[in-house]
Structure formats: C-alpha cells, structure tokens
Design an enzyme around this catalytic site. Structure first.
Site, PDB file in Angstrom:
ATOM      1  CE1 TYR A 190      -4.064   1.620   0.294  1.00  0.00           C
ATOM      2  CE2 TYR A 190      -3.444   2.668   2.414  1.00  0.00           C
ATOM      3  CZ  TYR A 190      -4.248   2.659   1.353  1.00  0.00           C
ATOM      4  OH  TYR A 190      -5.302   3.391   1.253  1.00  0.00           O
ATOM      5  NE  ARG A 245      -5.851  11.804  -6.424  1.00  0.00           N
ATOM      6  CZ  ARG A 245      -6.360  11.360  -5.435  1.00  0.00           C
ATOM      7  NH1 ARG A 245      -7.323  11.984  -4.748  1.00  0.00           N
ATOM      8  NH2 ARG A 245      -6.006  10.211  -4.837  1.00  0.00           N
ATOM      9  CE  LYS A 305      -6.812   3.245  -1.966  1.00  0.00           C
ATOM     10  NZ  LYS A 305      -6.896   4.017  -0.613  1.00  0.00           N
ATOM     11  CD  GLU A 365      -8.999   4.584  -3.635  1.00  0.00           C
ATOM     12  OE1 GLU A 365      -9.935   4.071  -3.262  1.00  0.00           O
ATOM     13  OE2 GLU A 365      -8.498   5.756  -3.244  1.00  0.00           O
ATOM     14  CG  ASP A 366      -6.184   7.317  -6.221  1.00  0.00           C
ATOM     15  OD1 ASP A 366      -7.009   7.666  -5.051  1.00  0.00           O
ATOM     16  OD2 ASP A 366      -5.148   6.417  -6.001  1.00  0.00           O
ATOM     17  CG  ASP A 404     -10.961   4.988  -0.363  1.00  0.00           C
ATOM     18  OD1 ASP A 404     -11.536   4.983   0.910  1.00  0.00           O
ATOM     19  OD2 ASP A 404      -9.593   4.794  -0.379  1.00  0.00           O
ATOM     20  CG  ASP A 405      -9.390   9.218  -3.485  1.00  0.00           C
ATOM     21  OD1 ASP A 405      -8.475   8.715  -3.022  1.00  0.00           O
ATOM     22  OD2 ASP A 405      -9.856   8.621  -4.483  1.00  0.00           O
ATOM     23  CG  ASN A 456      -1.342   9.267   0.891  1.00  0.00           C
ATOM     24  OD1 ASN A 456      -0.588   9.147   2.033  1.00  0.00           O
ATOM     25  ND2 ASN A 456      -2.687   9.255   1.108  1.00  0.00           N
TER      26      ASN A 456
HETATM   27  O1  LIG Z   1      -4.409   5.312  -1.156  1.00  0.00           O
HETATM   28  C1  LIG Z   1      -3.908   5.953   0.011  1.00  0.00           C
HETATM   29  O2  LIG Z   1      -2.902   5.788   0.447  1.00  0.00           O
HETATM   30  C2  LIG Z   1      -5.146   7.028   0.319  1.00  0.00           C
HETATM   31  C3  LIG Z   1      -5.938   7.652  -0.787  1.00  0.00           C
HETATM   32  O3  LIG Z   1      -6.762   7.029  -1.230  1.00  0.00           O
HETATM   33  C4  LIG Z   1      -5.071   8.444  -1.769  1.00  0.00           C
HETATM   34  O4  LIG Z   1      -4.050   9.030  -1.417  1.00  0.00           O
HETATM   35  O5  LIG Z   1      -5.882   8.824  -2.832  1.00  0.00           O
HETATM   36 MG   LIG Z   2      -7.406   7.273  -3.032  1.00  0.00          MG
END
Ligand SMILES: O=C([O-])CC(=O)C(=O)O
Ligand SMILES: [Mg+2]
Length: 577
Positions: free
Chosen positions: A191, A244, A262, A334-335, A357-358, A499
């Site tokens: 991760y 992203r 994830k 996600e992202d 999630d973000d 991150n």
């Molecule tokens: O993935 C991770 O560590 C946390 C997160 O969702 C991000 O930074 O987009």
């Molecule tokens: Mg994320």
C-alpha cells in the site's frame, strides 16, 4: 480434474459467441473434461457438477480430446472433442464455461488453491501432486517465516513489493497469512507509499496481468469483458481511471496497482474473500506525456477521452456491473480526478451501492482522528477553526463531514457549521468574491473574507486551531506555516494527508521540530516514530485504509444497497479512540 457443466453454458446464452474453429478446439478444451465416475472424480467429489445423463462420460483428456466412456456399458474407446457434445455441429455455437477443479501441475500454478510445500501427504496423494513437489512437507508458519526473511533481505521497497505481488500470484493463502500477521511491516509495501512507486513504474515491473482492464476499445462489450473474469460471485469492486493516482497525478493504465492494493486490504483487514474482490482499471487514455512516450507503457496511447465518450464508457461499466453482479455489488471509486469523482458519485450514488474513497473514506478517517485529538486538546469540534490546503476531493469531502458532525453534535444548521471551515486552493483562500469562478464542489466554502493568496497569510488571518493538508503537493507546510500554527496554538493540530510520502505537506520530523514537540500530527502515509528532546513521538496515520475495509464489510454484511452520510459519520465515530 474438470467437469463441463452443460446447463451452465446453456443458461448463459449472452456469452455464446459462435463456434470454435478446429484449431481453437485443440487449445481451449484442455481445461475441460465432462464429469464422470472415475476415481479421480470421487476424490474431488463435491466440486464436480453432474452432467446430463445423455452426455458421454469421459475419463481422460489429452490435448483437448478425451477418451469416451459409454455411461451404460462402461466401455471406453475412441476420442471425442469435449466441445462437440452429442448434439453440437460445426455450426452450433458453443460456450466454454466450465466448473473446474484444479489438480496436479495446474493446481500448483493456481494461486487460489496452491499451498506449495505445505500440501500434506494426503493432499499430495489425492490431488496428483506426487513427484511434482520435493518430498519435504512444511507448515504454513514456516513458509511465512521464510518469505518474511526473504523480503527483509531486499533493501529497496519496490523489490519487496514485487516479491509480495509475485507471492499473491503464486500462493494467495500464504500472501494473506503473511500480510495479516505482519500488517504493520507490510502495509507500507503493498500500500502507500510503495504502491505509488509501483504505479509509476508499473509498465517496467509488469509481469502478469492483475484485475480487469476495460478500455475504450471495449466499448459495447463491457459485459463480455466482465464475464471473462473467472470469478462470478463478486462482492466488491475497486475501480480507477488512473487520472489522479495518490498525489502523483495522471498515471493512466498504470493506476491498476491502486485497486489491487486496496482490495488486498479488503481481505487482510476486512476479511472479505479474495475471490469476491475485483480490481478494475478503466483506460480512457492518459494526458501524461511521459507515459505516452514510454515504450513500456501498458495502456492506450492516446489523450484522455472526455465528455460524452468518457461518460458513455463509464455508464456502460456501471450498468454492466449491476447486471452481472446484482444490486448489492459494492463499487469503490478510487483516484479519479476531481471533476469526474464528484460527478460520478452524484450520478451513481442514488442508483448503485457506491462510495468514493478519496472523498468519503478519507473524510471518515480524518473525522476519527479529529474526534480522538479532541481528547488531548479538550473542548469539542464546534470550538475549532479549520483551515485546509487543497480543495479537491479529500479537502471538501472532509470539510463537509466535519460540518455534518458539528451540526449533529450542536443542532446548528449545516450552513452555519460550514463557516467554521476555510479552504485554500492553488489561487489562495476560497472567499465569496471568487464564487462565480469556483468549481461547484468548492462553492459551499466561499465565505466572506478579503482575498488571501499565500497559505501562511491565510493561517495568520483565519487563526485556525487545525491545519489539514490535502493538496497533493509535497512540502507545502513550510517552517513558516508550522511556526505560525505553533505560535497561535498551544497544541496545533497538523494533518498532512497527501500520499505517498513524497507528496506529504510536511514530514513528522518537521511538524514536531518546528512546533517544539507540541503538534498533534497525523499523515496519510506512515512516518517512523521520531525522537525529540526526551520524548518519542509516534505519528498517527490518517489513511482511508482505516475505514474502507470495515465500511465495505459492513455494507456487504448488512445487505445495504446505498451508502448514506450517517454511515460515514458512524464509521468515523467508531474508529476514533
Ligand atoms: O491510497 C491511499 O493511501 C489513500 C488514498 O486514497 C489516496 O491518497 O488517494
Ligand atoms: Mg485514493
């Protein structure tokens, strides 16, 4: 040993795509033998599905052909193409669905069932493994010890990541045992931060495909693509379009590392079966010139599709997912880049079981962190003033959940509680004079104030008690900024959440040193404990990994069909200490 279940594919007309020419017949049926009554079948008993009485029983398989055994006389002889069936002709479409039970050589190469040297003597006998493994039988415990020893030999985190991915592809049981038993040590590998580097180099380290790739080329065929995935009982999908990735920007198809990482936490931390987890990357191109020029890039070599073309592919995906897996399939966005993330959540939040999630997972974990921090600070969230650097998904998502929580605690209207929260974006403090030009998700945060350009000036003007970094820009909490927070507050709360570590707004060391050990600090990616004066400070980690596996488990177990804000508040409140 394998069985061919006729009814399974007869009931699945959508996947019938035409007859197989002879050359394919030779290749494809090597996975399939019609179930019969040989000893092998009995040893694998429960997993075999009975076939139609009229189907000839086949007991051996060679290169796609199998020996025929007449079910009545038990007489064997001749060969039959297992796809031929009794009624099939060249012109009749066939579908190679099968229920399969791996054994022998293929069992050792099936990551879901392979146990390597931990296969017992009994298993080696019954699964045709004799001679395919060296004689020793070792415990899974010893396998874990060996893997951990090997992984610790690597100095470079990316090598550890590759070793872990290799293990996941080879022996899933061992992968999860290792990860669950050593989660603190291995989370930063599978991760953040290492997964970020892995995504940046995904093309070079690519060896085997993971998850499902859906690209613009698959338009009109997304359902078929999903049906190519071997598992049918999916409960959770993590999907990205790679625009992203963490704070690293557009990594296109290389973003696949994120859904994979994830979902490994859904299993390791949430207890969801690995086979119920599906990582998906939607490839609509990339605007990352470096990747487009990279000979090892694995995605489509074109600029990102936008507008209708993008929306149509996403809509086809969302529709196909529900059609294939039902109403209760959980989809974690996600992202995605801001513009799509908010739109997708709004569009599908009322028709699918989705969360971003973000926006929402991060909000929930930060709420947990802030509720916990109140125990050190005294007072309540309603007494605080909040300033964010970064007004994207995480910034506005956290801001909204805090406003909701304060509103819940105090009965103040949401419009009022929002006024305690200020955001700074790349153009400075978000204020009402900027309202017209703001993206819609920033508008609720445009309060009355004169314009302020620099973060440090915003700190001095707003006098926040809590400073939160969600900018995706590393080292933006400068010494001046942290010192300003420390001069305004006895115990400044500073969360630098971006991150991976390279994008963190400041390091733990900087936060503690520049505040003379007074900061209450948490970060998105992990930092080691830091010695300052006579004290050792252990930084908190406010990463959505503390939320999504449990939230997902709760959603799945409860049979929920929509995600509501109360659930995110409940997740945040219950994660606090
Ligand atoms: O993935 C991770 O560590 C946390 C997160 O969702 C991000 O930074 O987009
Ligand atoms: Mg994320």
């Amino acid at each position: 040993m394998f069985s061919l279940n006729r009814s399974a594919f007869l009931n699945n007309p959508a996947s019938i795509s035409g007859s197989f020419p002879d050359k394919h017949r030779r290749i494809l049926p090597t996975r399939v033998v019609v179930a019969g009554s040989s000893n092998r079948d009995k040893s694998n008993g429960s997993l075999l599905m009975a076939t139609d009485e009229s189907t000839a029983t086949l007991k051996e398989m060679r290169d796609g052909y199998a020996e025929v055994v007449d079910p009545k006389s038990g007489v064997s002889g001749g060969v039959q193409d297992v796809y031929g069936e009794d009624t099939a002709t060249e012109d009749q479409p066939v579908t190679p669905w099968s229920v399969s039970v791996a054994s022998g050589y293929s069992l050792l190469r099936d990551p879901h069932h392979n146990k390597g040297l931990a296969f017992s003597e009994k298993e080696r006998n019954s699964h045709y493994l004799r001679g395919l493994l060296p004689p020793t039988v070792i415990s899974q415990e010893l396998q874990v010890k060996k893997m951990l020893h090997n992984i610790r030999q690597y100095q470079v985190p990316l090598q550890k990541y590759m070793a872990m991915m290799d293990l996941q592809e080879r022996n899933q049981k061992l992968f999860y045992k290792l990860l669950i038993d050593n989660v603190e040590e291995l989370l930063p590998i599978v991760y953040t931060p290492t997964v970020g580097e892995a995504c940046q180099k995904y093309g070079s380290i690519y060896s085997r495909p993971q998850g499902v790739f859906i690209s613009l080329k698959d338009k009109g065929k997304v359902l078929e693509v999903l049906r190519n995935w071997p598992e049918k009982n999916i409960q959770v999908i993590v999907v990205t379009d790679g625009e992203r990735i963490l704070g690293l920007g557009d990594l296109g198809c290389h973003g696949m590392g994120i859904p994979v990482g994830k979902l490994s936490l859904y299993t390791a931390l949430g207890g969801i079966r690995p086979s119920a987890c599906l990582p998906v990357t939607i490839d609509v191109g990339t605007n990352n010139e470096k990747l487009l020029d990279d000979e090892f890039y694995i995605g489509l070599r074109q600029k990102r599709a936008i507008g209708q073309e993008y929306a149509e592919l996403l809509h086809e995906f969302m529709t196909a997912v529900k059609q294939n897996y039902g109403e209760r399939i959980l989809i974690q966005f996600e992202d995605f880049a801001n513009h799509n993330a908010f739109d997708l959540l709004e569009k599908y939040g009322t028709t699918h079981l989705v969360f971003n999630d973000d926006i929402q997972g991060t909000a929930s974990v930060v709420l947990a962190g802030l509720i916990s921090a109140m125990k050190f600070l005294g007072g309540s969230l309603a007494d605080q003033r909040f300033l964010f650097l970064g007004a994207g998904e995480a910034g506005t998502g956290i801001a909204e959940l805090i406003a909701l929580e304060i509103s819940k605690q105090t009965n103040m209207p949401l419009e009022e509680t929002r006024k305690k929260i200020w955001l700074v974006d790349s153009k400075g403090l978000i204020v009402s004079s900027r309202l017209e030009s703001l993206q819609h998700f920033k508008k609720p945060w445009a309060h009355e104030h004169e314009p302020v350009k620099e973060l440090v000036d915003a700190v001095n003007a707003i006098k926040p008690t809590i400073l939160i970094g969600t900018s995706g820009q590393g080292r933006t909490f400068t010494k001046e900024v942290v010192e300003a927070m420390a001069s305004l507050n006895e115990k400044p709360i500073i969360f630098s959440l971006s991150n991976p570590t390279s994008q963190s707004e400041c390091t733990a060391e900087e936060a503690y040193t520049w505040s003379q050990g007074r900061a209450i600090f948490a970060s998105g990616s992990p930092f080691d404990p830091f010695e300052y004066g006579d004290n050792v400070f252990v930084p908190g980690q406010a990463n959505n990994a503390y939320i999504f596996p449990g939230l997902g488990l709760g959603l799945i177990m409860s049979g929920a069909i929509r995600v509501h804000d109360d659930m995110l508040l409940a997740a945040g409140e219950s994660t606090s200490f």
